[in-house]
Design a protein around this motif. Sequence first.
Motif, PDB file in Angstrom:
ATOM      1  N   ALA A  14       0.857  -1.194   0.000  1.00 17.29           N
ATOM      2  CA  ALA A  14       0.000   0.000   0.000  1.00 17.29           C
ATOM      3  C   ALA A  14       0.888   1.239   0.000  1.00 17.29           C
ATOM      4  O   ALA A  14       1.750   1.392   0.869  1.00 17.29           O
ATOM      5  N   VAL A  15       0.651   2.128  -0.960  1.00 22.24           N
ATOM      6  CA  VAL A  15       1.366   3.402  -1.009  1.00 22.24           C
ATOM      7  C   VAL A  15       0.318   4.505  -0.904  1.00 22.24           C
ATOM      8  O   VAL A  15      -0.364   4.824  -1.883  1.00 22.24           O
ATOM      9  N   GLY A  16       0.162   5.051   0.287  1.00 24.84           N
ATOM     10  CA  GLY A  16      -0.879   6.057   0.487  1.00 24.84           C
ATOM     11  C   GLY A  16      -1.264   6.174   1.950  1.00 24.84           C
ATOM     12  O   GLY A  16      -0.491   5.811   2.846  1.00 24.84           O
ATOM     13  N   GLY A  17      -2.490   6.654   2.170  1.00 21.29           N
ATOM     14  CA  GLY A  17      -3.006   6.824   3.521  1.00 21.29           C
ATOM     15  C   GLY A  17      -3.906   5.688   3.945  1.00 21.29           C
ATOM     16  O   GLY A  17      -3.865   4.580   3.389  1.00 21.29           O
ATOM     17  N   GLY A  18      -4.762   5.974   4.923  1.00 23.63           N
ATOM     18  CA  GLY A  18      -5.586   4.928   5.508  1.00 23.63           C
ATOM     19  C   GLY A  18      -6.513   4.255   4.528  1.00 23.63           C
ATOM     20  O   GLY A  18      -6.733   3.036   4.615  1.00 23.63           O
ATOM     21  N   SER A  19      -7.077   4.999   3.590  1.00 29.45           N
ATOM     22  CA  SER A  19      -7.999   4.395   2.621  1.00 29.45           C
ATOM     23  C   SER A  19      -7.290   3.354   1.771  1.00 29.45           C
ATOM     24  O   SER A  19      -7.817   2.272   1.507  1.00 29.45           O
ATOM     25  N   VAL A  20      -6.084   3.696   1.313  1.00 22.34           N
ATOM     26  CA  VAL A  20      -5.303   2.758   0.493  1.00 22.34           C
ATOM     27  C   VAL A  20      -4.928   1.528   1.315  1.00 22.34           C
ATOM     28  O   VAL A  20      -5.029   0.384   0.834  1.00 22.34           O
ATOM     29  N   ILE A  21      -4.505   1.748   2.554  1.00 21.77           N
ATOM     30  CA  ILE A  21      -4.100   0.620   3.398  1.00 21.77           C
ATOM     31  C   ILE A  21      -5.291  -0.268   3.714  1.00 21.77           C
ATOM     32  O   ILE A  21      -5.193  -1.504   3.685  1.00 21.77           O
ATOM     33  N   ASP A  22      -6.443   0.333   3.995  1.00 20.99           N
ATOM     34  CA  ASP A  22      -7.643  -0.461   4.285  1.00 20.99           C
ATOM     35  C   ASP A  22      -8.053  -1.292   3.073  1.00 20.99           C
ATOM     36  O   ASP A  22      -8.452  -2.452   3.212  1.00 20.99           O
ATOM     37  N   SER A  23      -7.988  -0.701   1.887  1.00 23.30           N
ATOM     38  CA  SER A  23      -8.312  -1.443   0.665  1.00 23.30           C
ATOM     39  C   SER A  23      -7.324  -2.584   0.444  1.00 23.30           C
ATOM     40  O   SER A  23      -7.712  -3.698   0.073  1.00 23.30           O
ATOM     41  N   GLY A  71       2.536  -4.694   3.197  1.00 21.39           N
ATOM     42  CA  GLY A  71       3.437  -3.651   3.676  1.00 21.39           C
ATOM     43  C   GLY A  71       2.869  -2.299   3.305  1.00 21.39           C
ATOM     44  O   GLY A  71       1.980  -2.206   2.451  1.00 21.39           O
ATOM     45  N   THR A  72       3.360  -1.244   3.931  1.00 27.09           N
ATOM     46  CA  THR A  72       2.828   0.088   3.640  1.00 27.09           C
ATOM     47  C   THR A  72       3.941   1.119   3.481  1.00 27.09           C
ATOM     48  O   THR A  72       5.007   1.007   4.097  1.00 27.09           O
ATOM     49  N   VAL A  73       3.671   2.105   2.635  1.00 29.23           N
ATOM     50  CA  VAL A  73       4.443   3.353   2.580  1.00 29.23           C
ATOM     51  C   VAL A  73       3.433   4.453   2.864  1.00 29.23           C
ATOM     52  O   VAL A  73       2.596   4.773   2.021  1.00 29.23           O
ATOM     53  N   LEU A  74       3.494   5.030   4.057  1.00 28.79           N
ATOM     54  CA  LEU A  74       2.454   5.931   4.532  1.00 28.79           C
ATOM     55  C   LEU A  74       2.651   7.355   4.005  1.00 28.79           C
ATOM     56  O   LEU A  74       3.767   7.885   4.040  1.00 28.79           O
ATOM     57  N   THR A  75       1.554   7.976   3.542  1.00 27.14           N
ATOM     58  CA  THR A  75       1.623   9.351   3.048  1.00 27.14           C
ATOM     59  C   THR A  75       0.708  10.307   3.806  1.00 27.14           C
ATOM     60  O   THR A  75       0.756  11.513   3.563  1.00 27.14           O
ATOM     61  N   GLU A 117      -1.595   1.743   9.359  1.00 28.45           N
ATOM     62  CA  GLU A 117      -0.246   1.224   9.136  1.00 28.45           C
ATOM     63  C   GLU A 117       0.240   0.330  10.272  1.00 28.45           C
ATOM     64  O   GLU A 117       1.216  -0.406  10.105  1.00 28.45           O
ATOM     65  N   GLY A 118      -0.438   0.362  11.419  1.00 28.66           N
ATOM     66  CA  GLY A 118      -0.022  -0.482  12.536  1.00 28.66           C
ATOM     67  C   GLY A 118      -1.149  -1.275  13.154  1.00 28.66           C
ATOM     68  O   GLY A 118      -0.935  -1.984  14.135  1.00 28.66           O
ATOM     69  N   SER A 119      -2.346  -1.176  12.590  1.00 28.59           N
ATOM     70  CA  SER A 119      -3.522  -1.758  13.235  1.00 28.59           C
ATOM     71  C   SER A 119      -3.964  -3.054  12.569  1.00 28.59           C
ATOM     72  O   SER A 119      -3.565  -3.363  11.445  1.00 28.59           O
ATOM     73  N   PRO A 120      -4.844  -3.803  13.254  1.00 28.22           N
ATOM     74  CA  PRO A 120      -5.439  -5.006  12.651  1.00 28.22           C
ATOM     75  C   PRO A 120      -6.784  -4.718  12.005  1.00 28.22           C
ATOM     76  O   PRO A 120      -7.592  -5.626  11.822  1.00 28.22           O
ATOM     77  N   ASP A 121      -7.050  -3.465  11.651  1.00 24.21           N
ATOM     78  CA  ASP A 121      -8.391  -3.048  11.241  1.00 24.21           C
ATOM     79  C   ASP A 121      -8.430  -2.555   9.799  1.00 24.21           C
ATOM     80  O   ASP A 121      -7.431  -2.088   9.254  1.00 24.21           O
ATOM     81  N   SER A 122      -9.623  -2.607   9.226  1.00 24.99           N
ATOM     82  CA  SER A 122      -9.872  -2.107   7.873  1.00 24.99           C
ATOM     83  C   SER A 122     -11.332  -1.692   7.793  1.00 24.99           C
ATOM     84  O   SER A 122     -12.202  -2.343   8.369  1.00 24.99           O
ATOM     85  N   VAL A 123     -11.597  -0.591   7.073  1.00 23.29           N
ATOM     86  CA  VAL A 123     -12.968  -0.114   6.871  1.00 23.29           C
ATOM     87  C   VAL A 123     -13.207   0.038   5.372  1.00 23.29           C
ATOM     88  O   VAL A 123     -12.410   0.684   4.677  1.00 23.29           O
ATOM     89  N   PRO A 162       0.123  -5.015   8.984  1.00 20.98           N
ATOM     90  CA  PRO A 162       1.241  -4.973   8.032  1.00 20.98           C
ATOM     91  C   PRO A 162       2.494  -5.635   8.582  1.00 20.98           C
ATOM     92  O   PRO A 162       2.784  -5.554   9.774  1.00 20.98           O
ATOM     93  N   ARG A 163       3.232  -6.292   7.687  1.00 20.88           N
ATOM     94  CA  ARG A 163       4.521  -6.861   8.090  1.00 20.88           C
ATOM     95  C   ARG A 163       5.520  -5.746   8.390  1.00 20.88           C
ATOM     96  O   ARG A 163       6.333  -5.861   9.289  1.00 20.88           O
ATOM     97  N   PHE A 164       5.479  -4.691   7.579  1.00 21.94           N
ATOM     98  CA  PHE A 164       6.315  -3.528   7.829  1.00 21.94           C
ATOM     99  C   PHE A 164       5.562  -2.287   7.386  1.00 21.94           C
ATOM    100  O   PHE A 164       4.659  -2.354   6.545  1.00 21.94           O
ATOM    101  N   SER A 165       5.960  -1.137   7.943  1.00 15.64           N
ATOM    102  CA  SER A 165       5.410   0.142   7.516  1.00 15.64           C
ATOM    103  C   SER A 165       6.533   1.159   7.426  1.00 15.64           C
ATOM    104  O   SER A 165       7.302   1.347   8.379  1.00 15.64           O
ATOM    105  N   ILE A 166       6.621   1.793   6.258  1.00 17.75           N
ATOM    106  CA  ILE A 166       7.595   2.843   6.000  1.00 17.75           C
ATOM    107  C   ILE A 166       6.947   4.181   6.375  1.00 17.75           C
ATOM    108  O   ILE A 166       5.927   4.564   5.796  1.00 17.75           O
TER     109      ILE A 166
END
Length: 392
Positions: free
Chosen positions: A95-104, A134-138, A145-151, A170-174
């Motif tokens: 995931a490269v983005g914010g919470g919406s991208v990570i949740d998707s 994995g995530t690259v947070l923007t 990026e650190g939670s067990p949740d998705s909406v 996530p296994r890792f978060s940048i």
Amino acid sequence: MENFNFYSPTEFVFGKDCENEVGNYVKKYGGTKVLIHYGGGSAVKSGLIDKVKKSLDDAGITHCELGGVKPNPRDTLVYKGIDLCRSEGVDFILAVGGGSVIDSTKAIAAGVLYDGDFWDFYCGKPITSAMPVGTVLTIAAAGSEGSPDSVITKEEGMLKRGASGDAIRPRFSILNPALTQTLPPVQTAAGITDIMAHLYERYLTNTKEVEVTDRLIEALLLTMVHEGPRVIADPNNYDARANIMWAGMMAHNNSCGVGRSQDWNSHNIEHELSALYDCPHGSGLAVTLPAVFTYVMNHDVMRFAQVAVRVWGCQMDFANPEATAMEGIRRMRAFFASIGMPKTLAELGGREEDIPALVRTLCWGGGRNGSISGFVTLNEDDCAAIYRMMLK
């Protein structure tokens, strides 16, 4: 304090330019064919997607991509991502983005390994297995990026529902705070509000003797109250953005929520606003939190008075703790307004005539049977009254 298990396996890589190392971390966690999942054009225009691709190429990792994630991410793109992962033989999703991208991304990761409809997880089925993420947070906001949740929002009926399971952590978060410096002020402010909401949702508890986590939550709220105005005044303030980014992760990886009941009624009530009006989640929360807190305050007025004193600097009125509690709510609402957040539902496009539909989708469907529960149980009449309070 209640018994608890706490599992938080994510490796956090924090600091300037750390996105250039993403290929090494994908390789470390077993990825050989990656789906790069992102939102609109900003990640492309900024050059971030190209940086990510180069890092993956340098690590010898093949990749495909799927953009187009919207705020309040939709189930339709999740289905597309599941099909793409299966057809391309993807074994890791980035995931490269914010919470919406990570949740998707998390929804896709759970759906790829599931024989049924991934939406089952958003109707109460626990997620027990998923493809690694994995995530690259923007954007510092959702804490995904650190939670067990998705909406995710289901476009048919515009139901916005959550799912959870340690398998989608996530296994890792940048985390590079500099990547958030180009955000529009309203997105930064909405992120600050969302982070504070995650903390309040844990603070509103019916569990007694939870001083450690109370104090952790209060410290993080104080951090947001200090850093929020600084970053709004100077969007390039790296140090302020760094503190906000780490606070956002701490607010939602549940280290502040262990051993205590939690609320989440405010989030559930707001989800209907962002589903119907497609407003930023944080903007909806700025309107929702004061109304909900005022409505439920007398359930445990001393809890609201405590946070008013410890975070908002109110003077404790022992003869009239309700006054102290209300002053804390007023100061919270004023803080949200000071960083550019709306005060009323009307500012989000809300109308009185929408309230029956909001209440219906809130209280029914997706496993609900006429009410929502958390700090207190709220029935349809309660929820309608809260939405009406938001209009003023």
